[in-house]
Design a protein around this motif. Structure first.
Motif, PDB file in Angstrom:
ATOM      1  N   GLY A 256       0.829  -1.211   0.000  1.00 28.05           N
ATOM      2  CA  GLY A 256       0.000   0.000   0.000  1.00 28.05           C
ATOM      3  C   GLY A 256       0.856   1.250   0.000  1.00 28.05           C
ATOM      4  O   GLY A 256       0.630   2.169  -0.789  1.00 28.05           O
ATOM      5  N   LEU A 257       1.865   1.264   0.882  1.00 32.38           N
ATOM      6  CA  LEU A 257       2.716   2.446   0.980  1.00 32.38           C
ATOM      7  C   LEU A 257       3.445   2.702  -0.327  1.00 32.38           C
ATOM      8  O   LEU A 257       3.547   3.844  -0.790  1.00 32.38           O
ATOM      9  CB  LEU A 257       3.731   2.281   2.109  1.00 32.38           C
ATOM     10  CG  LEU A 257       3.169   2.186   3.520  1.00 32.38           C
ATOM     11  CD1 LEU A 257       4.287   2.231   4.536  1.00 32.38           C
ATOM     12  CD2 LEU A 257       2.208   3.309   3.778  1.00 32.38           C
ATOM     13  N   ALA A 258       3.948   1.612  -0.936  1.00 33.33           N
ATOM     14  CA  ALA A 258       4.679   1.775  -2.189  1.00 33.33           C
ATOM     15  C   ALA A 258       3.755   2.335  -3.267  1.00 33.33           C
ATOM     16  O   ALA A 258       4.141   3.242  -4.011  1.00 33.33           O
ATOM     17  CB  ALA A 258       5.278   0.448  -2.632  1.00 33.33           C
ATOM     18  N   SER A 259       2.525   1.819  -3.342  1.00 32.39           N
ATOM     19  CA  SER A 259       1.604   2.334  -4.369  1.00 32.39           C
ATOM     20  C   SER A 259       1.312   3.805  -4.120  1.00 32.39           C
ATOM     21  O   SER A 259       1.282   4.601  -5.060  1.00 32.39           O
ATOM     22  CB  SER A 259       0.278   1.578  -4.364  1.00 32.39           C
ATOM     23  OG  SER A 259       0.479   0.225  -4.165  1.00 32.39           O
ATOM     24  N   ILE A 260       1.105   4.142  -2.853  1.00 28.36           N
ATOM     25  CA  ILE A 260       0.825   5.545  -2.533  1.00 28.36           C
ATOM     26  C   ILE A 260       2.005   6.414  -2.962  1.00 28.36           C
ATOM     27  O   ILE A 260       1.834   7.472  -3.567  1.00 28.36           O
ATOM     28  CB  ILE A 260       0.529   5.703  -1.028  1.00 28.36           C
ATOM     29  CG1 ILE A 260      -0.793   5.020  -0.693  1.00 28.36           C
ATOM     30  CG2 ILE A 260       0.467   7.162  -0.640  1.00 28.36           C
ATOM     31  CD1 ILE A 260      -1.059   4.880   0.775  1.00 28.36           C
TER      32      ILE A 260
ATOM     33  N   CYS B 226       2.010   9.419  -5.601  1.00 22.20           N
ATOM     34  CA  CYS B 226       2.492  10.745  -5.209  1.00 22.20           C
ATOM     35  C   CYS B 226       3.493  11.243  -6.238  1.00 22.20           C
ATOM     36  O   CYS B 226       3.419  12.388  -6.704  1.00 22.20           O
ATOM     37  CB  CYS B 226       3.239  10.702  -3.874  1.00 22.20           C
ATOM     38  SG  CYS B 226       2.224  10.552  -2.439  1.00 22.20           S
ATOM     39  N   THR B 227       4.464  10.387  -6.562  1.00 19.04           N
ATOM     40  CA  THR B 227       5.528  10.802  -7.465  1.00 19.04           C
ATOM     41  C   THR B 227       4.966  11.148  -8.839  1.00 19.04           C
ATOM     42  O   THR B 227       5.303  12.173  -9.428  1.00 19.04           O
ATOM     43  CB  THR B 227       6.572   9.690  -7.598  1.00 19.04           C
ATOM     44  OG1 THR B 227       6.852   9.166  -6.308  1.00 19.04           O
ATOM     45  CG2 THR B 227       7.838  10.208  -8.218  1.00 19.04           C
TER      46      THR B 227
ATOM     47  N   LEU C  66       5.991   8.478   5.215  1.00 21.54           N
ATOM     48  CA  LEU C  66       7.017   7.680   4.563  1.00 21.54           C
ATOM     49  C   LEU C  66       6.876   7.753   3.044  1.00 21.54           C
ATOM     50  O   LEU C  66       7.845   8.054   2.346  1.00 21.54           O
ATOM     51  CB  LEU C  66       6.919   6.232   5.058  1.00 21.54           C
ATOM     52  CG  LEU C  66       8.227   5.546   5.419  1.00 21.54           C
ATOM     53  CD1 LEU C  66       9.017   6.381   6.392  1.00 21.54           C
ATOM     54  CD2 LEU C  66       7.960   4.178   6.012  1.00 21.54           C
ATOM     55  N   PRO C  67       5.686   7.500   2.494  1.00 27.56           N
ATOM     56  CA  PRO C  67       5.549   7.591   1.031  1.00 27.56           C
ATOM     57  C   PRO C  67       5.805   8.992   0.519  1.00 27.56           C
ATOM     58  O   PRO C  67       6.455   9.164  -0.515  1.00 27.56           O
ATOM     59  CB  PRO C  67       4.089   7.205   0.766  1.00 27.56           C
ATOM     60  CG  PRO C  67       3.629   6.531   1.982  1.00 27.56           C
ATOM     61  CD  PRO C  67       4.451   7.024   3.124  1.00 27.56           C
ATOM     62  N   LEU C  68       5.327   9.984   1.248  1.00 26.50           N
ATOM     63  CA  LEU C  68       5.528  11.365   0.796  1.00 26.50           C
ATOM     64  C   LEU C  68       7.020  11.686   0.763  1.00 26.50           C
ATOM     65  O   LEU C  68       7.519  12.283  -0.185  1.00 26.50           O
ATOM     66  CB  LEU C  68       4.789  12.332   1.720  1.00 26.50           C
ATOM     67  CG  LEU C  68       4.834  13.790   1.279  1.00 26.50           C
ATOM     68  CD1 LEU C  68       4.119  13.976  -0.031  1.00 26.50           C
ATOM     69  CD2 LEU C  68       4.252  14.702   2.334  1.00 26.50           C
ATOM     70  N   GLY C  69       7.717  11.255   1.818  1.00 25.27           N
ATOM     71  CA  GLY C  69       9.155  11.499   1.901  1.00 25.27           C
ATOM     72  C   GLY C  69       9.889  10.901   0.718  1.00 25.27           C
ATOM     73  O   GLY C  69      10.685  11.570   0.046  1.00 25.27           O
TER      74      GLY C  69
END
Lengths: 576, 263
Positions: free
Chosen positions: A287-291, A295-296, A513-516
């Motif tokens: 999930g985090l990776a997809s987010i 984002c990117t 974390l994903p935003l970072g």
């Protein structure tokens, strides 16, 4: 069995799970609305009549293919996600005597209600706001409103309905399969076991770091802008893979590290948060990776499109070093000698210059051409009234216009409107075979980059909706899973303040974390982005950097709001 | 000296719209002395779980008081309640209530972590407790990897690691097979012998026969209580069963009073 039993069941289900279905419905509505708008803009004749509209249309056309794929995939994703979490409920239906086909029928109705309503609502919204969006687009394109009205071509309705029909068919197939492959005992059992610790963590972490570091380094070292466009998409692909690997292994490795640090781990806030994340690290990581990827993509799309839009003056200037350019022909005769031909050319040029001067006078503008390093003279330069051939190293100061081969280059001074009118009339001068001016380029630029900016905004909405949905669904799913755990902990003596701080801590990680990492990605990508943009003729990196910075800040602010809201929903779910 | 004192506790639930009331407890009073092992028995709906929840400070009585070690639970402010529970009460639940995200070790340590104890101190407390419950070898396993009996022993370890004044057990054998039940009850007996005070709600006569005293509750009031005296488990068990028969057969009384008689 009464015929509408399934429908009634479906309606009851939809009402009962409002917290899931309302966002789903909103997402479907936005999808349908945006898609409808894009199709309207492509297929309506209104945009064709606008100056630069043809360019904008072709930009939209290319974007739509990608957009369709994303929208389709995303709608399937939401459905798959929601169906998966209803395992238990399907088990209960089976126990109550419904066979799988019946369950599938209920699901079909539910989807028809949500997706169908979303489709209709979205198109209605599109019809209501279409005109506004069209006006905004015209503004972005710097086009006048006169003579163009917003139209809603029949094909836009058909296209939107077709997309949603495809989504429904896809969802139906998936749901049917999903209901069929699980057996009842499995269905009724809730899965309490945590995920097994993986042995592949270290290799995956190393691979992820190597891939990411390698790509970053490659992209940052590469100084050849011609290379950039070819490299960008493969690089993006590798970075996506690396992101998944890193979130998977990195989060597990980090959690392990934290868990092994006893003094850190056995603190009331950290204790619960870390073990909770450990429990579902794999789902979490995915999930985090997809987010992060979304984002990117969002940041790159918006920052790229806006820097092109805001840098287009520079692009126009780079591609048109002089305001206007005139290519002409003269009566060249092979049988005459060179001197005679030269005379003919000189005469043609003299005539041309005289006519240009007359035209300039008529339009109240002045012409001047200044040779500088933007253009290397090949044959000579003009002074009013006569053509002089300069020796190669002669200093060239001030001329009426620049003669280069069979072309004249000039800057047009005067009011913009006059200059534009002047440029339009040049092509009527005899012997002129081709003209081009920065005014035309600007118009095309606003068409292309305005269209691009708009398309980027549509994509931004798409990515944003996707991301918010993913985050929201992830949190409410986890919230209902965690409810019981938090109840136990409160019985054993956890204070409600502790619950709040744990929730905040847990969600903070999930969010930032994903935003970072996304910000890392875009910083690393900034160079290749600028290289790609320089291919268009824009070399002012500060604009691109500013666009990246601004986009990131605005995005982070939106993200923060989503974070606060999600934390609140989550807390409400787990609160005792 | 009494450790726990229940004084005329009533608990009335209002139904949703407040039109009718449901009396779960209609004035219950009793005392538990330090070092006792008390069982509370009663049919479903008798109010025994409500009583336990009130003692556990998970629920508040409509009227009446609960004193633990002389301190009125009612007067403890809301935000100190969690800490109060953590430090003074140990819980053992029917469904074990272990957290599946935690290893056995972390499950046991949870209350200590919540009271911000130092890691070294926690570890030194854990070892003897795990040792005495025979779960030292399970510490790194997760709840889904161990048996029901082992889960319940983990829960007991979690309950006693804070050195609580009293251990509250709600149907602790409800989800266990006979063998694990016997093991657990013997564990309770030995905990009791080593000085722990236990209060256990159960509807199994077999489980109750391990206690030193059994309270019978029916329709929200104390119906009867019997002491073990010099009985062995077997005879005490038979007395409990015959009391249960009376409990089931006797027609409901209309007066509200805490019955108290020694059989």
């Amino acid at each position: 069995m009464p015929k509408n039993l399934y429908l009634r069941l479906a309606i009851a289900n939809v009402k009962r799970s409002r917290e899931v279905y309302v966002p789903y419905f909103i997402a479907a509505t936005i999808m349908s609305c945006v898609y409808f708008l894009i199709l309207s803009l492509i297929f309506s004749t209104s945009i064709k009549n606008v100056p630069g509209g043809e360019t904008a249309r072709s930009v939209f056309m290319a974007g739509t293919v990608v957009f369709t794929a994303f929208a389709f995939g995303f709608m399937l994703y939401i459905n798959a996600f929601l169906t998966k979490r209803r395992k238990k409920e399907f088990g209960l239906y089976s126990v109550l005597g419904m066979n799988r086909r019946h369950v599938a029928r209920v699901l079909r109705w539910e989807m028809l209600i949500i997706v169908g309503l979303g489709l209709i609502f979205g198109m209605l919204l599109g019809m209501v706001f279409g005109r506004l969006v069209f006006l905004l687009l015209l503004r972005a394109m710097r086009a006048t409103v006169e003579g163009s009205t917003f139209q809603m071509p029949f094909i836009a309705f058909i296209g939107t309905i077709a997309l949603f029909a495809a989504v429904m068919i896809g969802n139906n197939l998936y749901n049917g399969l999903r209901v069929r492959i699980v057996n009842v005992v499995d269905l009724l059992q809730s899965d309490k076991r945590g995920e097994k610790d993986s042995k592949l963590v270290i290799p995956a972490a190393i691979l992820g770091l190597l891939l990411l570091g390698g790509t970053y380094a490659f992209v940052l070292i590469n100084d050849d802008p011609y290379f950039a466009l070819g490299v960008f998409f493969p690089a993006a692909f590798v970075v996506i893979i690396a992101t998944f690997l890193l979130f998977y292994s990195g989060s597990i490795a980090l959690l392990r590290l934290l868990r092994n640090n006893k003094n850190f781990y056995y603190k009331s806030g950290n204790f619960v948060a870390i073990s909770g994340m450990f429990h579902r690290m794999r789902v979490n990581a995915r999930g985090l990776a997809s987010i992060c990827v979304f984002c990117t993509m969002l940041l790159v799309t918006v920052a790229g499109a806006s820097s092109l839009y805001f840098g287009q003056e520079q692009i126009a200037r780079t591609n048109n070093p002089y305001d206007a350019y005139v290519a002409f022909t003269y009566d060249h005769d092979e049988e005459l000698d060179e001197l005679e031909n030269q005379k003919r050319l000189d005469n043609t040029v003299h005539e041309l210059v005289a006519q240009l001067d007359a035209l300039a006078l008529a339009h109240n503008v002045q012409l001047q051409g200044k040779l500088d390093d933007r253009v290397q003279p090949s044959r000579g330069y003009l002074q009013p009234g006569k053509v002089t051939y300069a020796p190669d190293d002669a200093p060239i100061q001030y001329v009426n216009s620049v003669l280069l081969g069979n072309s004249l280059y000039m800057d047009v001074m005067g009011k913009a409107a006059d200059a534009e009118a002047f440029c339009k009339e040049i092509e009527n001068i005899p012997n002129v075979i081709w003209t081009n001016s920065i005014y035309e380029a600007r118009q095309d630029g606003y068409g292309a980059y305005g269209g691009l900016l708009f398309l980027a905004a549509f994509f931004a909405i798409l990515f944003l909706v996707m991301m918010v949905m993913m985050i929201y669904f992830k949190q409410i799913t986890e919230g209902s899973e965690d409810k019981e755990r938090f109840a136990i902990m409160q019985k054993v003596g956890m204070r409600s303040e502790d619950v709040k701080s744990v929730v905040n801590k847990q969600i903070l990680w999930v969010f930032f974390l994903p935003l970072g990492l996304a910000v890392c990605h875009i910083l690393a990508a900034s160079k290749i982005m600028m290289q790609m943009i320089s291919q268009f003729g824009m070399f002012d990196y500060s604009i691109t950097l500013m666009c990246i910075g601004l986009t990131s800040i605005v995005f982070a602010a939106i993200y923060l709001i989503v974070y606060k809201q999600t934390a609140r929903v989550y807390y409400r779910i787990v609160k005792w | 000296m009494e450790l726990l004192k229940i004084e005329n506790v009533k608990r009335i639930y209002n139904t949703k719209l407040g039109f009718s009331q449901c009396i779960a407890l209609s004035g219950v009073s009793f005392e538990v002395a330090a070092g006792e092992f008390v069982s509370i028995m009663g049919p479903s709906g008798s109010g025994k779980s409500t009583l336990l929840n009130i003692i556990a400070s998970l629920d508040k009585p409509t009227s009446g008081d609960v004193y633990l070690d002389g301190r009125g639970v009612k007067n403890i402010p809301e935000r100190e309640l969690a800490a109060f529970r953590r430090d003074n009460l140990g819980f053992v639940f029917q469904e074990f209530n272990l957290l599946d995200t935690f290893s056995v070790r972390d499950n046991i340590l949870l209350p200590l972590v919540l009271s911000n104890m130092r890691v070294g101190k926690m570890q030194s407390r854990l070892a003897p407790v795990a040792q005495s419950l025979g779960i030292s070898h399970l510490l790194d396993k997760f709840p889904f990897e161990i048996s029901g009996g082992e889960k319940q022993r983990t829960a007991v370890a979690r309950a006693i690691i804070t050195n609580p004044k009293i251990i509250l057990a709600d149907e602790p054998t409800g989800a266990l097979d006979t063998r694990s039940s016997t093991n657990l009850l013997e564990l309770f007996s030995s905990l009791n012998k080593s000085g722990h005070t236990l209060l256990m709600v159960t509807h199994s006569a077999m489980a109750a026969s391990y206690a030193s005293r059994v309270l019978f509750i029916r329709d929200g009031e104390l119906f009867n209580q019997i002491y073990r005296g010099a009985d062995n488990n077997r005879t005490f068990y038979e007395r409990i069963v015959s009391n249960l028969t009376v409990l089931e057969e006797e027609p409901p009384r209309l007066s509200i009073a805490g019955g108290k008689s020694n059989a």
